[in-house]
Design an enzyme around this catalytic site. Structure first.
Site, mmCIF file in Angstrom:
data_model
loop_
_atom_site.group_PDB
_atom_site.id
_atom_site.type_symbol
_atom_site.label_atom_id
_atom_site.label_comp_id
_atom_site.label_asym_id
_atom_site.label_seq_id
_atom_site.Cartn_x
_atom_site.Cartn_y
_atom_site.Cartn_z
ATOM 1 N N HIS B 249 0.861 -1.173 0.000
ATOM 2 C CA HIS B 249 0.000 0.000 0.000
ATOM 3 C C HIS B 249 0.900 1.226 0.000
ATOM 4 O O HIS B 249 1.867 1.278 0.751
ATOM 5 C CB HIS B 249 -0.896 -0.022 1.238
ATOM 6 C CG HIS B 249 -2.039 0.938 1.183
ATOM 7 N ND1 HIS B 249 -1.868 2.291 1.242
ATOM 8 C CD2 HIS B 249 -3.372 0.736 1.070
ATOM 9 C CE1 HIS B 249 -3.052 2.884 1.168
ATOM 10 N NE2 HIS B 249 -3.983 1.962 1.064
ATOM 11 N N ARG B 269 -6.729 10.230 -0.035
ATOM 12 C CA ARG B 269 -6.551 10.698 -1.403
ATOM 13 C C ARG B 269 -7.882 10.777 -2.138
ATOM 14 O O ARG B 269 -8.134 11.720 -2.885
ATOM 15 C CB ARG B 269 -5.555 9.792 -2.147
ATOM 16 C CG ARG B 269 -4.107 10.094 -1.774
ATOM 17 C CD ARG B 269 -3.146 9.040 -2.309
ATOM 18 N NE ARG B 269 -3.270 7.785 -1.562
ATOM 19 C CZ ARG B 269 -3.298 6.583 -2.111
ATOM 20 N NH1 ARG B 269 -3.212 6.458 -3.410
ATOM 21 N NH2 ARG B 269 -3.421 5.512 -1.356
#
Ligand code: FAD
Ligand code: SF4
Ligand code: SF4
Ligand code: FES
Lengths: 255, 644
Positions: B249, B269
């Protein structure tokens, strides 16, 4: 950025008894109490029993008492203590010890089973549920609960009163009743179940004298007493003592 | 020795995360008496940590969404290596599975018109993730847990016993799947609390044990992720698929050291957070690969407009699939443009007001405040890649979740392979758990209930062997001193984690993987001598000593498969083979035990335990291929696949 040696006292033992054991152990920058317990396991006490999972305050496994306060080991930073201070770690006091820092929390699972589940509304199929954000806000707050059982541990109704455990579900599960009661689509009432009454009659809401100790220890910051228990009490009281309110509610809902 | 407690069930589910619980609910509702076994307490499985959401094309926020679009995104994310039938079923059934949760009491965040709200996530064309703030996994686990309790309440009303048809054995670890001939006959395990052994006999076993991240040093995964289910299947004779694909990740915490690896959810995000390097540059614009060029914004202005007007602007490159973002961050740090603690900056503080941050990302706010003294509403976070998810796993039949070659064995959730191809999109795991958890429970129940006559039996010899294997660490010390001194399991674990992190990590090189295989062989020999003190009651040292077998086995699978695949694709990046190679598009790598009878603790350190075979994947069905433009397919598919 510096390491130092801390003094730890950790309760070790099992059902047959035990006591505090002293350790000196290295502490590094940014560490939490759980890191130190892990270091003890890796270097000095390989069989020291502790529960943990996420190490990020999300699963509610690592509950214990630090200097007598119910806390999550993984969310308690070492920097909150004085370097000279001896840090005492003991298992949750309200539950029977299994070994070292691990206790038998079965009480909570028993209580969870006694709260009747969500009742889906008749005639509303999957995908047809409509609820506004405002209507779900309150129950969502309660669903933030990570079931660490710190509130159950701290509540004085059961903390030193084993005899009350039978009748009292504890803040976590009274809050569960409140959560379902405030769920905009729960159809308990239509099915003949009065959640407020059961809170009072079956889950021991009356034992709670709103000291708010549960709210203080909740790592999720849930306002257990103000937002769940007090409203539940108010509504339960309405129901119980004012048949007119009860009848009125009933009639309005039907129409 | 075989005075081990034995019970008989129809279906045994190993694992109480999203996949295991969903399987158990389904099996019980189809009339099978079902037992669930889990290592930690009920309701605390790894799934609880999931943050961002559940991907399902409900089209609540953008009505352009449907299963075909979701299918496309999933295949693109996985670089077309996905077991396409799984990706199809997943995209089709995910909305039903999410809606069903509402009927069990789940409370998702809402849209203005009262439906389930959906958020943007990397690689998803439309806002698609059903969520509850950033604690979606908790909601999922709690809802399934409460559904299990609801079923138990029904059973109590009928039989006077909550556990007559559905029982959770919490804090128990399974160490072997038992067999009768080729068939599954049950499981062997120990209670963590008491150390007592037990056997649950059943003609159907569902493995839903999650992932393998604890073999890596920097990981977002919890202690449960020791690859147990992967190893259990291998040991039972079922092959693992494409184990080289491990997802790093892009955004884990990098400081302080003790929290390094803890996840920073992608929602940061998705909701507008941006990545910057030490020069303050939004570097992701420089890292959009060719296959995605048309789909992502070329300028900051366009990217910023997308949040409000997604139909007329392209998405920001921060929302590329995870493998792309992780590699980009890695490259920036390597080029000397990293943050002070070796990551890059992820910033929401300049992008939205403090209250919005606190409302939409409450656990992230809390996590940084509590663990790093960083106020994310006022300053950027420092983030870097962390080992997060394994795409590889038990090879299964797409429709039934049945493992290959072992009748009665099923697998679902992170432990199963195929669904995500070479890289998983965020949010596609939680939906995978529900879709395939249900399918595994359904087919396991069918399998068990269809069996009339004598059921497969777990003979005493197997049980004795499993018990002896589990007790080994207590007698390891003192045994054959000529072999070497007893080993500390914690030390072995740390060395394993360092090895996998450094040598089979995010960027891979041939000589390093060879080195890793040698180190693994050495660790395997030393793990034979892993000794423990104390007794069997809740003894973490002992538990770890037993978990080492699984981690070593699975790590070898990852290293061998990674060495074999001479290309870069999704969660497998080779410095020495940096490009994606269309010739590898239709190749699966299967890991099976080299010596199925060999008991796997075999002392031979040099010879590996794993044999690799290549297999050509089934061609993608033409109507599914037709969902893509030809120009896009050319980038992925081999020549002959295109013109069939
Ligand atoms: C921090 C974090 C955030 C994430 N966020 C998202 C997200 O937003 N969206 C998304 O889709 N995915 C997300 N993921 C991925 C997703 O959460 C996992 O892939 C998924 O939860 C795995 O579920 P599972 O049911 O397969 O296994 P788990 O939930 O891990 O459950 C495994 C179960 O198996 C049990 N078990 C393991 N070994 C044994 C054994 N030997 N014997 C008995 N029991 C055993 C464990 O005790 C546990 O109960 C995230 C992952 C992490 C780490
Ligand atoms: S407020 Fe009630 S439930 Fe909470 S600690 Fe006090 S008495 Fe217990
Ligand atoms: S209400 Fe708070 S303190 Fe109580 S169990 Fe839940 S998270 Fe823990
Ligand atoms: S380990 Fe999960 S809350 Fe502490």
């Amino acid at each position: 950025m510096s390491s130092y040696e801390a003094r730890f006292r950790v309760w070790r033992g099992d059902v047959d008894g035990g006591g505090l054991e002293d350790f000196r152990v290295e502490v590094n920058d940014g560490e939490v109490v759980l890191d130190i317990i892990h270091r003890l396991q890796a270097t000095q006490a390989p069989d020291l029993a502790v529960r943990w999972n996420c190490k990020a305050g999300k699963c509610g496994s690592c509950s214990a008492e630090i200097n007598g306060h119910p806390r999550l080991l993984c969310m308690t930073r070492m920097s909150v203590f004085d370097r000279e201070e001896t840090i005492t770690v003991t298992p949750l006091r309200a539950f029977p010890v299994i070994r070292d820092l691990v206790t038998d929390v079965g009480f909570n699972y028993t209580k969870a089973r006694q709260v009747p589940a969500f009742v889906p509304p008749a005639g509303v199929g999957p995908g047809e549920y409509r609820m506004t954000q405002e209507d779900v806000d309150r129950s969502q707050e309660f669903r933030k609960c990570i079931e660490c059982f710190l509130c159950q541990d701290t509540c004085h109704v059961v903390r030193d009163h084993e005899e009350n455990k039978q009748a009292f579900a504890g803040p976590r599960f009274l809050m569960r009743v409140a959560e379902l009661d405030m769920h905009p689509l729960d159809a308990a009432e239509e099915s003949g179940l009065d959640r407020k009454r059961t809170a009072q009659d079956e889950h021991g809401l009356g034992y709670c004298n709103i000291t708010k100790c549960c709210t203080e220890v909740c790592p999720e910051g849930i306002k257990i007493t103000d937002n769940a228990l007090i409203p539940l009490k108010e509504r339960a009281v309405d129901r119980k003592y004012d048949p007119l309110v009860w009848l009125g509610n009933k009639i309005r809902r039907r129409s | 020795m075989s005075v081990v407690d034995r019970q008989k069930w129809d279906v045994v589910v190993v694992g109480a995360g999203g996949a295991g619980l969903r399987a158990a609910i389904e099996a019980r509702e189809r009339g099978a008496r079902t037992a669930v076994i889990c290592k930690s307490l009920f309701g605390k499985a790894h799934t609880v940590m999931a943050e961002g959401g559940i991907a399902a094309a409900m089209g609540n926020v953008n009505s352009g969404d449907n299963w075909q679009v979701h299918f496309r995104d999933t295949m693109r994310g996985g670089k077309f290596l996905n077991q396409w039938r799984m990706a199809e079923l997943h995209a089709q059934e995910a909305p039903q599975r999410v809606w069903e949760l509402e009927t069990w009491g789940a409370l998702f965040d809402r849209t203005k018109d009262g439906r389930i709200s959906q958020r943007n996530f990397g690689g998803h064309e439309y806002p698609r993730l059903a969520h509850v703030g950033d604690r979606t996994g908790l909601e999922l686990i709690r809802t399934l847990q409460q559904k299990i309790v609801a079923l138990q309440q029904e059973d109590f009303a009928e039989t006077g016993d909550y556990e007559s048809r559905l029982k959770v054995f919490q804090e128990c670890t399974v160490t072997r799947v038992l067999k009768d001939g080729d068939e599954v006959s049950g499981v062997f395990g120990y209670e963590r609390e008491s150390g007592r052994f037990f056997v649950l006999e059943a003609p159907a076993v569902v493995i839903a044990t999650g992932g393998i991240g604890k073999s890596f040093k920097v990981t977002s995964n919890s202690w449960e992720y020791t690859g147990d289910g992967h190893a259990l299947a291998l040991l039972a004779g079922a092959p693992l698929l494409n184990m080289e694909f491990v997802q790093f990740h892009p955004t884990g915490m990098v400081w302080p050291p003790s929290v390094k690896g803890i996840l920073v959810t992608e929602s940061v995000r998705g909701d507008g957070g941006v990545l910057r390097n030490s020069e303050g540059k939004r570097f992701m614009f420089d890292y959009v690969p060719d296959v995605f060029k048309e789909k992502y914004a070329q300028s900051e202005e366009e990217a910023d407009r997308w949040y409000d007007d997604p139909d007329h602007n392209r998405r920001p490159p921060e929302l590329l699939p995870r493998d792309e973002v992780a590699r980009a961050i890695n490259a920036e740090v390597k080029a000397g443009r990293g943050s002070p603690h070796g990551g890059v900056f992820l910033d929401v503080s300049t992008r939205m007001p403090a209250e919005v941050v606190k409302r939409r990302l409450p656990s992230m706010y809390h996590q940084f405040k509590e663990l790093a003294d960083v106020d994310i509403t006022a300053e950027p976070m420092e983030v870097g890649p962390t080992c997060h998810y394994v795409m590889g796993g038990i090879a299964v039949d797409s429709d039934s979740a049945a493992a290959r070659g072992v009748p009665g064995l099923f697998a679902a959730g992170e432990v199963a392979g195929g669904m995500h191809g070479s890289n998983r999109l965020g949010g596609n795991s939680l939906s995978d758990l529900l879709v395939f958890g249900r399918r595994a429970g359904w087919h396991a129940a069918d399998h068990a209930l269809a069996r009339t006559g004598a059921r497969p039996h777990a003979d005493d010899a197997q049980v004795d062997a499993a018990a002896a294997e589990a007790l080994r660490p207590f007698s390891a010390e003192g045994e054959e001193p000529a072999d070497g001194p007893p080993e500390n399991p914690y030390t072995l674990h740390q060395e394993l984690q360092q090895t996998m992190n450094d040598l089979v990590g995010i960027i891979r090189r041939e000589h390093e993987m060879r080195q890793a295989l040698e180190k693994l062989a050495e660790l395997r020999a030393r793990a034979r001598r892993a000794g423990v003190e104390g007794h069997r009651q809740f003894n973490p040292g002992w538990h770890l000593a037993l978990d080492l077998r699984n981690m070593l086995l699975v790590s070898e699978c990852v290293a061998r498969a990674a060495l074999e695949r001479t290309e870069s694709r999704g969660g497998h990046t080779r410095e020495d083979h940096a490009a994606m190679d269309r010739a590898w598009r239709n190749v699966n790598l299967l890991c099976s035990p080299t010596d199925p009878a060999g008991g796997f603790a075999a002392a031979d350190a040099v010879r590996g335990q794993i044999t690799l075979t290549r297999e050509t994947t089934e061609p993608i069905r033409p109507d599914l291929l037709a969902l893509f433009e030809k120009e896009e397919l050319v980038k992925y598919l081999a020549e002959e696949e295109l013109y069939e």
